[in-house]
Scaffold this active site. Structure first.
Site, PDB file in Angstrom:
ATOM      1  CD1 TRP A 105      -3.053   1.338   0.961  1.00 24.51           C
ATOM      2  CD2 TRP A 105      -1.304   2.462   1.934  1.00 24.51           C
ATOM      3  NE1 TRP A 105      -3.620   2.843   1.206  1.00 24.51           N
ATOM      4  CE2 TRP A 105      -2.666   3.227   1.626  1.00 24.51           C
ATOM      5  CE3 TRP A 105      -0.219   3.207   2.645  1.00 24.51           C
ATOM      6  CZ2 TRP A 105      -2.510   4.448   2.200  1.00 24.51           C
ATOM      7  CZ3 TRP A 105      -0.280   4.256   3.282  1.00 24.51           C
ATOM      8  CH2 TRP A 105      -1.476   5.147   2.956  1.00 24.51           C
ATOM      9  CG  HIS A 106       3.548   2.260   3.219  1.00 19.11           C
ATOM     10  ND1 HIS A 106       2.930   1.408   3.957  1.00 19.11           N
ATOM     11  CD2 HIS A 106       3.613   3.438   4.252  1.00 19.11           C
ATOM     12  CE1 HIS A 106       2.499   1.971   5.074  1.00 19.11           C
ATOM     13  NE2 HIS A 106       2.848   3.198   5.274  1.00 19.11           N
ATOM     14  N   GLY A 107       3.699   1.696  -1.208  1.00 18.36           N
ATOM     15  CA  GLY A 107       4.327   2.115  -2.515  1.00 18.36           C
ATOM     16  C   GLY A 107       4.450   0.985  -3.745  1.00 18.36           C
TER      17      GLY A 107
END
Length: 351
Positions: free
Chosen positions: A321-323
């Site tokens: 989700w973060h990248g």
């Protein structure tokens, strides 16, 4: 439009002043128009992408509330897949396609997938998760489907949290749009002080540390071990002050208008364990994954092996989700491994 920009310094006072002048029954519309303008300042055409997601989840929640049994679950799945498809197309398509192309080249396959050159819509991950939390809460019977389309659109698009959260739950934020807000000097000054503190962390600390970090990290072989260590510590505080500074500005801006957003950071670097760290860092995201992924997988109400598996999967997905990069997946897996080790050794360490 960024929080640390001249445009926002002009935009927000106008929005706040007119908000308290306009009659209560039209304030939701003013906030929605302001949020739309805030969003289109990035890439105007992407407002239609956001509108599509809003329409899909608005009707999905109503159909879920009206349905029973398997039909209810079908609407939920339809909503989740539709919303996640938008996120996947813009954020993850090139990541998975590029990974497949590298695998194909390694295996000497004469096949490749063409990549897209599309900019990522601003805050897509955040308002996607906010929409999903609404639909899931309606499905679980914890919240009634919102019939007022404009209010629901405002819930998704509320400009203070549009760029970087915090990710709110419908039970907390949606009812606040119906309450009449009055100008309160203490609340407004408290919100302005929080905005100023967030700007200080972002501009004075994070952006200044970034200058040193970028110089060292862009040419690591040209610097000593001590300088690399200093840059690493600087980077830790850079990302904290950058992200928490944005969260402070978001919470402070909402507070000026009379709205309460959840706290997103609580001194995470004072944590004494990895478990405590994730109770203090990006709290709105950590609790989102806990409530909607970890618990859905079975949480800790399963065998010990499956419990550890659920924790690990949650962190891996959180990393993604973060990248859209394998480094984020590895980062999530590392934190999952740390967390599982912490939980597994807790009783031994306490003894």
């Amino acid at each position: 439009m960024l929080f640390n920009s001249v445009e926002f310094a002009v935009f927000f006072p106008i929005v706040a002043v007119l908000f308290f002048i306009i009659p209560h029954r039209w304030r939701w519309l003013w906030l929605l128009i302001s949020s739309c303008y805030f969003y289109i300042c990035f890439i105007p055409v992407y407002i239609f992408v956001l509108l599509l997601a809003i329409v899909v989840d608005y009707w999905a929640a109503i159909f879920i509330e009206r349905s029973q049994g398997s039909k209810k679950k079908i609407y939920l799945i339809w909503s989740i897949l539709s919303t996640c498809a938008i996120l996947f197309f813009f954020k993850y398509f090139n990541f998975f396609s590029g990974s497949f192309n590298k695998l194909a080249a390694f295996l000497h396959w004469n096949y490749s997938v063409e990549l897209f050159t599309l900019a990522l819509p601003i805050g897509l991950s955040f308002h996607t998760f906010q929409s999903l939390s609404y639909v899931i809460e309606v499905y679980r019977g914890n919240f009634k489907a919102e019939r007022h389309f404009g209010i629901y659109a405002l819930y998704v698009m509320f400009f203070p949290q549009l760029v970087a959260g915090p990710i709110e739950r419908p039970q907390h934020l949606l009812p606040q749009f119906f309450k009449k807000q009055y100008f309160d000097y203490d609340r407004v000054t408290s919100g302005l002080k929080l905005i100023a503190w967030g700007l200080f962390k972002k501009i004075i600390i994070a952006d200044r540390l970034a200058v040193i970090v970028n110089v060292v990290y862009n040419n690591p072989t040209h610097h000593s071990g001590a300088m690399l260590l200093i840059a690493t510590y600087f980077f830790a505080y850079q990302i904290y002050c950058d992200f928490s500074g944005y969260s402070d500005i978001a919470v402070g801006s909402a507070r000026v208008l009379g709205f309460d957003l959840m706290q997103n950071f609580r001194h995470p670097y004072f944590s004494t364990s990895i478990k405590e760290f994730w109770q203090r860092w990006h709290i709105s995201l950590s609790t989102w994954f806990r409530d909607y992924l970890y618990i859905s997988l079975g949480g800790n109400r399963v065998s010990k092996f499956k419990w550890y598996r659920n924790l690990f999967i949650t962190f891996v997905v959180s990393g993604l989700w973060h990248g859209a990069n394998w480094t984020y997946v590895v980062w999530g897996a590392l934190h999952g491994f740390y967390y599982v080790c912490s939980v597994a050794s807790q009783s031994f360490r306490e003894r």
